[in-house]
Motif scaffolding. Structure first.
Motif, PDB file in Angstrom:
ATOM      1  N   SER A 142      40.967  25.672  51.986  1.00 19.97           N
ATOM      2  CA  SER A 142      41.065  26.633  53.083  1.00 19.97           C
ATOM      3  C   SER A 142      40.011  26.398  54.161  1.00 19.97           C
ATOM      4  O   SER A 142      40.027  27.062  55.189  1.00 19.97           O
ATOM      5  N   TYR A 158      43.310  25.217  45.994  1.00 21.53           N
ATOM      6  CA  TYR A 158      44.537  25.222  45.208  1.00 21.53           C
ATOM      7  C   TYR A 158      44.629  23.820  44.619  1.00 21.53           C
ATOM      8  O   TYR A 158      44.801  22.846  45.348  1.00 21.53           O
ATOM      9  N   SER A 212      39.603  31.610  44.592  1.00 22.53           N
ATOM     10  CA  SER A 212      39.184  32.264  45.831  1.00 22.53           C
ATOM     11  C   SER A 212      37.784  31.821  46.238  1.00 22.53           C
ATOM     12  O   SER A 212      37.031  31.241  45.450  1.00 22.53           O
ATOM     13  N   PHE A 237      44.515  28.282  41.485  1.00 21.64           N
ATOM     14  CA  PHE A 237      44.004  28.758  42.765  1.00 21.64           C
ATOM     15  C   PHE A 237      42.699  29.468  42.494  1.00 21.64           C
ATOM     16  O   PHE A 237      42.608  30.296  41.586  1.00 21.64           O
ATOM     17  N   ALA A 250      38.428  28.482  49.620  1.00 19.05           N
ATOM     18  CA  ALA A 250      39.419  28.670  48.560  1.00 19.05           C
ATOM     19  C   ALA A 250      40.047  27.309  48.284  1.00 19.05           C
ATOM     20  O   ALA A 250      40.150  26.464  49.179  1.00 19.05           O
ATOM     21  N   PHE A 275      53.114  32.574  46.815  1.00 21.33           N
ATOM     22  CA  PHE A 275      51.661  32.655  46.703  1.00 21.33           C
ATOM     23  C   PHE A 275      51.159  33.989  47.251  1.00 21.33           C
ATOM     24  O   PHE A 275      50.389  34.693  46.591  1.00 21.33           O
ATOM     25  N   GLU A 276      51.600  34.344  48.451  1.00 25.54           N
ATOM     26  CA  GLU A 276      51.155  35.589  49.086  1.00 25.54           C
ATOM     27  C   GLU A 276      51.598  36.817  48.298  1.00 25.54           C
ATOM     28  O   GLU A 276      50.848  37.781  48.170  1.00 25.54           O
ATOM     29  N   THR A 287      49.252  36.832  45.043  1.00 22.62           N
ATOM     30  CA  THR A 287      47.802  36.980  45.228  1.00 22.62           C
ATOM     31  C   THR A 287      47.433  38.050  46.241  1.00 22.62           C
ATOM     32  O   THR A 287      46.273  38.466  46.298  1.00 22.62           O
ATOM     33  N   PHE A 300      47.264  31.724  52.305  1.00 22.05           N
ATOM     34  CA  PHE A 300      46.405  30.561  52.069  1.00 22.05           C
ATOM     35  C   PHE A 300      46.425  29.719  53.331  1.00 22.05           C
ATOM     36  O   PHE A 300      47.444  29.146  53.693  1.00 22.05           O
TER      37      PHE A 300
END
Length: 181
Positions: free
Chosen positions: A135, A73, A114, A112, A71, A35-36, A39, A43
């Motif tokens: 989040s 997911y 933001s 996902f 955020a 994910f990191e 994006t 998260f």
């Protein structure tokens, strides 16, 4: 996992690799490192929600005032949903535009979105179930709604479920009272 950014910056469709054998199927629906990498951000999980809906249930458009923003997911674990993301970030070049993706229990995609993006889901069959990783814990003082049928947005909502039968939209009183853009 494959990440594809939607037409709205800050929203991604995540397609997992499905591993099946005679026992069934397995897939990773979220992996922090991937994910990191895709994006460019972490998260920070604060809350997980599960929603079960009849065919035609339309939830949203919901968003959290930004800041602080929330955020999400989103993953369908049973059934099928049309997932709609709306850009509600003032000053964004895509403000007021939307994009959508089918989330179902076949392809097992996730979305996902933001902070600053609005979100709605339309259930396309009975007992469709979705999980939201969030989040930010639910904070009613920041919770906002937008009319899913706002003509300015002109969202192309399906009129048939996954089985081909006509859908009757079912919305909460709060969603029905929501204002337009």
């Amino acid at each position: 996992m494959e990440f594809r950014e939607m037409t709205i910056p800050g929203a991604w469709v995540v397609t997992p690799r499905l591993l099946g054998d005679d026992r069934g199927m397995f897939c990773e629906t979220f992996k922090a490192s991937e994910f990191e990498k895709a994006t460019g951000r972490p998260f920070g999980l604060q809350q997980v929600n599960t929603s079960v809906s009849a065919a035609g249930v339309l939830r949203g458009i919901h968003y959290t005032e930004d800041p602080p923003g929330q955020a999400k997911y989103v993953t369908c674990v049973r059934g099928a949903f049309l997932d709609v993301v709306v850009d509600l970030r003032p000053g964004s070049p895509t403000y007021g535009t939307w994009d959508s993706v089918l989330l179902d229990d076949v392809d097992r995609r996730s979305v996902f979105l933001s902070e600053g993006l609005g979100h709605a889901i339309l259930s396309l069959e009975n007992r469709s179930t979705v999980n939201y990783l969030c989040s930010l814990e639910y904070s009613p003082e920041f919770d906002r709604d937008l009319d899913a049928f706002d003509p300015q947005l002109a969202i192309d909502w399906p009129t048939e479920g996954r089985d081909g039968r006509p859908l009757t939209y079912i919305r909460s009183a709060k969603d029905q009272a929501a204002k337009g853009l």
